[in-house]
Design a protein around this motif. Structure first.
Motif, PDB file in Angstrom:
ATOM      1  N   SER A  47       0.570  83.492  35.383  1.00 40.95           N
ATOM      2  CA  SER A  47       0.435  84.362  36.561  1.00 40.95           C
ATOM      3  C   SER A  47       1.342  83.924  37.707  1.00 40.95           C
ATOM      4  CB  SER A  47      -1.018  84.382  37.030  1.00 40.95           C
ATOM      5  OG  SER A  47      -1.419  83.066  37.389  1.00 40.95           O
ATOM      6  N   GLN A  48       1.973  82.754  37.540  1.00 43.83           N
ATOM      7  CA  GLN A  48       2.932  82.296  38.559  1.00 43.83           C
ATOM      8  C   GLN A  48       4.345  82.163  37.999  1.00 43.83           C
ATOM      9  OE1 GLN A  48       1.439  78.690  40.432  1.00 43.83           O
ATOM     10  NE2 GLN A  48      -0.622  79.559  40.562  1.00 43.83           N
ATOM     11  N   CYS A  49       4.514  82.535  36.733  1.00 46.82           N
ATOM     12  CA  CYS A  49       5.823  82.344  36.090  1.00 46.82           C
ATOM     13  C   CYS A  49       6.745  83.543  36.300  1.00 46.82           C
ATOM     14  CB  CYS A  49       5.648  82.159  34.578  1.00 46.82           C
ATOM     15  SG  CYS A  49       5.114  80.514  34.111  1.00 46.82           S
ATOM     16  N   ARG A  50       8.012  83.235  36.481  1.00 49.03           N
ATOM     17  CA  ARG A  50       9.046  84.265  36.456  1.00 49.03           C
ATOM     18  C   ARG A  50       9.620  84.309  35.044  1.00 49.03           C
ATOM     19  NH1 ARG A  50      13.655  85.354  40.897  1.00 49.03           N
ATOM     20  NH2 ARG A  50      11.782  86.133  41.930  1.00 49.03           N
ATOM     21  N   VAL A  51       9.543  85.480  34.444  1.00 49.69           N
ATOM     22  CA  VAL A  51       9.838  85.637  33.019  1.00 49.69           C
ATOM     23  C   VAL A  51      11.057  86.542  32.833  1.00 49.69           C
ATOM     24  CG1 VAL A  51       8.876  86.446  30.805  1.00 49.69           C
ATOM     25  CG2 VAL A  51       7.358  85.405  32.519  1.00 49.69           C
TER      26      VAL A  51
ATOM     27  N   ALA B 104      12.358  88.211  36.272  1.00 48.11           N
ATOM     28  CA  ALA B 104      13.649  87.862  36.849  1.00 48.11           C
ATOM     29  C   ALA B 104      14.434  89.155  37.099  1.00 48.11           C
ATOM     30  CB  ALA B 104      14.409  86.949  35.881  1.00 48.11           C
ATOM     31  N   PRO B 105      15.436  89.111  37.959  1.00 46.52           N
ATOM     32  CA  PRO B 105      16.177  90.352  38.251  1.00 46.52           C
ATOM     33  C   PRO B 105      16.983  90.894  37.080  1.00 46.52           C
ATOM     34  CG  PRO B 105      17.121  88.466  39.421  1.00 46.52           C
ATOM     35  CD  PRO B 105      15.828  88.001  38.822  1.00 46.52           C
ATOM     36  N   ARG B 106      17.171  90.056  36.033  1.00 44.70           N
ATOM     37  CA  ARG B 106      18.015  90.505  34.920  1.00 44.70           C
ATOM     38  C   ARG B 106      17.372  90.198  33.567  1.00 44.70           C
ATOM     39  NH1 ARG B 106      23.564  87.429  36.396  1.00 44.70           N
ATOM     40  NH2 ARG B 106      22.097  85.722  36.749  1.00 44.70           N
ATOM     41  N   PHE B 107      17.383  91.199  32.664  1.00 45.45           N
ATOM     42  CA  PHE B 107      17.153  90.969  31.234  1.00 45.45           C
ATOM     43  C   PHE B 107      18.517  90.684  30.603  1.00 45.45           C
ATOM     44  CE2 PHE B 107      13.667  94.253  31.974  1.00 45.45           C
ATOM     45  CZ  PHE B 107      12.609  93.378  31.830  1.00 45.45           C
TER      46      PHE B 107
ATOM     47  N   SER C  73      28.677  79.045  25.319  1.00 45.19           N
ATOM     48  CA  SER C  73      27.961  80.271  25.688  1.00 45.19           C
ATOM     49  C   SER C  73      26.484  80.028  25.941  1.00 45.19           C
ATOM     50  CB  SER C  73      28.165  81.347  24.616  1.00 45.19           C
ATOM     51  OG  SER C  73      27.871  80.857  23.323  1.00 45.19           O
ATOM     52  N   GLY C  74      25.879  79.107  25.191  1.00 45.49           N
ATOM     53  CA  GLY C  74      24.466  78.800  25.421  1.00 45.49           C
ATOM     54  C   GLY C  74      24.230  78.155  26.787  1.00 45.49           C
ATOM     55  N   PRO C  75      24.942  77.074  27.099  1.00 44.60           N
ATOM     56  CA  PRO C  75      24.771  76.461  28.417  1.00 44.60           C
ATOM     57  C   PRO C  75      25.105  77.409  29.572  1.00 44.60           C
ATOM     58  CG  PRO C  75      25.840  74.906  26.938  1.00 44.60           C
ATOM     59  CD  PRO C  75      25.758  76.226  26.204  1.00 44.60           C
ATOM     60  N   ALA C  76      26.119  78.274  29.392  1.00 41.28           N
ATOM     61  CA  ALA C  76      26.454  79.233  30.458  1.00 41.28           C
ATOM     62  C   ALA C  76      25.281  80.197  30.674  1.00 41.28           C
ATOM     63  CB  ALA C  76      27.713  80.015  30.080  1.00 41.28           C
ATOM     64  N   PHE C  77      24.625  80.586  29.593  1.00 38.19           N
ATOM     65  CA  PHE C  77      23.450  81.457  29.705  1.00 38.19           C
ATOM     66  C   PHE C  77      22.318  80.728  30.435  1.00 38.19           C
ATOM     67  CE2 PHE C  77      19.574  83.108  27.291  1.00 38.19           C
ATOM     68  CZ  PHE C  77      19.383  84.171  28.167  1.00 38.19           C
TER      69      PHE C  77
ATOM     70  N   ASP D 138      18.546  82.687  38.357  1.00 39.13           N
ATOM     71  CA  ASP D 138      17.497  83.681  38.586  1.00 39.13           C
ATOM     72  C   ASP D 138      16.111  83.045  38.740  1.00 39.13           C
ATOM     73  OD1 ASP D 138      19.332  85.691  38.466  1.00 39.13           O
ATOM     74  OD2 ASP D 138      18.753  86.445  36.497  1.00 39.13           O
ATOM     75  N   GLY D 139      16.036  81.728  38.693  1.00 46.88           N
ATOM     76  CA  GLY D 139      14.745  81.064  38.855  1.00 46.88           C
ATOM     77  C   GLY D 139      13.778  81.317  37.712  1.00 46.88           C
ATOM     78  N   VAL D 140      14.307  81.450  36.512  1.00 47.92           N
ATOM     79  CA  VAL D 140      13.453  81.784  35.357  1.00 47.92           C
ATOM     80  C   VAL D 140      12.589  80.576  34.954  1.00 47.92           C
ATOM     81  CG1 VAL D 140      13.529  82.307  32.883  1.00 47.92           C
ATOM     82  CG2 VAL D 140      14.998  83.563  34.472  1.00 47.92           C
ATOM     83  N   ASP D 141      11.294  80.843  34.748  1.00 49.86           N
ATOM     84  CA  ASP D 141      10.364  79.810  34.264  1.00 49.86           C
ATOM     85  C   ASP D 141      10.144  79.886  32.771  1.00 49.86           C
ATOM     86  OD1 ASP D 141       9.578  78.729  36.877  1.00 49.86           O
ATOM     87  OD2 ASP D 141       8.640  80.693  37.173  1.00 49.86           O
TER      88      ASP D 141
END
Lengths: 93, 167
Positions: B45-49, B125-128, B146-150, B157-160
């Motif tokens: 409930s507090q995670c940014r997904v 998050a603002p982007r999928f 490419s993985g680390p850049a992602f 985006d502060g993704v949790d």
């Protein structure tokens, strides 16, 4: 995709992978994965079946909370209503 | 549909047979015996997904993915507000006729938005994301580039929590 999960996890962000290829996922071993024995392309179920889509999504999210062991693979107890097979290259583009 | 199945499909064996019949050497799958780990540190409930698909899914106002792509490290950012009928799918690797009708059976963006609205997850998050399409043979590039850049974009985006849906 499992590799991407591993890289993201290593960078400090938890991941959950929803897999329809159990043997593939077992080999790559992403940190947390949920297996659903549905056809590739229907990971969250049938079109417009928002109830099943939501149930599977909630199971994926629950795995993020409950998994404790790196490489956890959780099987969902769901059955696809029709037989299905591996048919690479035969699907629509 | 020629074969019926009750247990999980043996993709490793099946794909080796399929591509072997086309003259390709067996794919050398990565076999890992351990996995990295980052704990989820807050309740959902507090995670940014956010969510990533590798199913050749792109917005209609973007170029189509190459359905026969090999080693395509393309990664599209998709605005979190994108309409669920504004997508196209181009990927020969799987049967996406159902997902063509309803993107949510493979990439459930509407369901995620509902969970964010109801507060079951903290926010989106603002982007999928859509990329890392099948058949990437130069896997070291995923691990080192490419993985680390992602991952950097997710941090921006502060993704949790990332949900990944391969196809």
């Amino acid at each position: 995709m499992g590799l991407v999960c591993r890289v993201v996890e290593e960078a400090g962000i938890p991941t959950v992978c929803l897999s329809t290829g159990r043997d593939l996922t077992q080999q790559v071993r992403p940190p947390r994965s949920v297996f659903v024995n549905f056809p590739m392309g229907n990971a969250f179920g049938a079109p417009f079946d928002s109830g099943s889509q939501m149930a599977i999504l909630r199971a994926v999210l629950a795995c993020a909370v409950t998994a404790r062991e790196p490489g956890t693979l959780t099987d969902l107890p769901l059955t696809w209503p029709k037989p299905f097979a591996l048919e690479p290259g035969k699907s629509r583009m | 549909m020629t074969t019926t199945t009750t247990g999980p499909i043996a993709y490793v064996e099946g794909l080796a047979k399929h591509y072997g019949s086309m003259g390709h050497p067996p794919y050398q799958w990565t076999i890992n015996t351990d996995a990295p780990w980052t704990s989820l540190t807050r309740p959902l409930s507090q995670c940014r997904v956010t969510m990533l698909t590798s199913g050749g899914i792109s917005l209609c106002n973007m170029p189509a993915f190459d359905p026969m792509a090999r080693n395509d490290h393309r990664l599209d950012a998709i605005p979190v507000t994108a309409g669920s009928t504004d997508f196209q799918i181009h990927d020969s690797y799987y049967d996406h006729r159902d997902a063509d009708q309803d993107i949510n059976c493979q990439f459930p963006i509407d369901r995620l938005r509902e969970l964010a609205s109801s507060g079951e997850i903290g926010s989106l998050a603002p982007r999928f994301w859509s990329g890392f399409m099948g058949r990437i043979y130069n896997r070291s590039k995923v691990l080192t580039e490419s993985g680390p850049a992602f991952a950097d974009e997710l941090k921006r985006d502060g993704v949790d929590l990332l949900i990944a849906v391969p196809a």
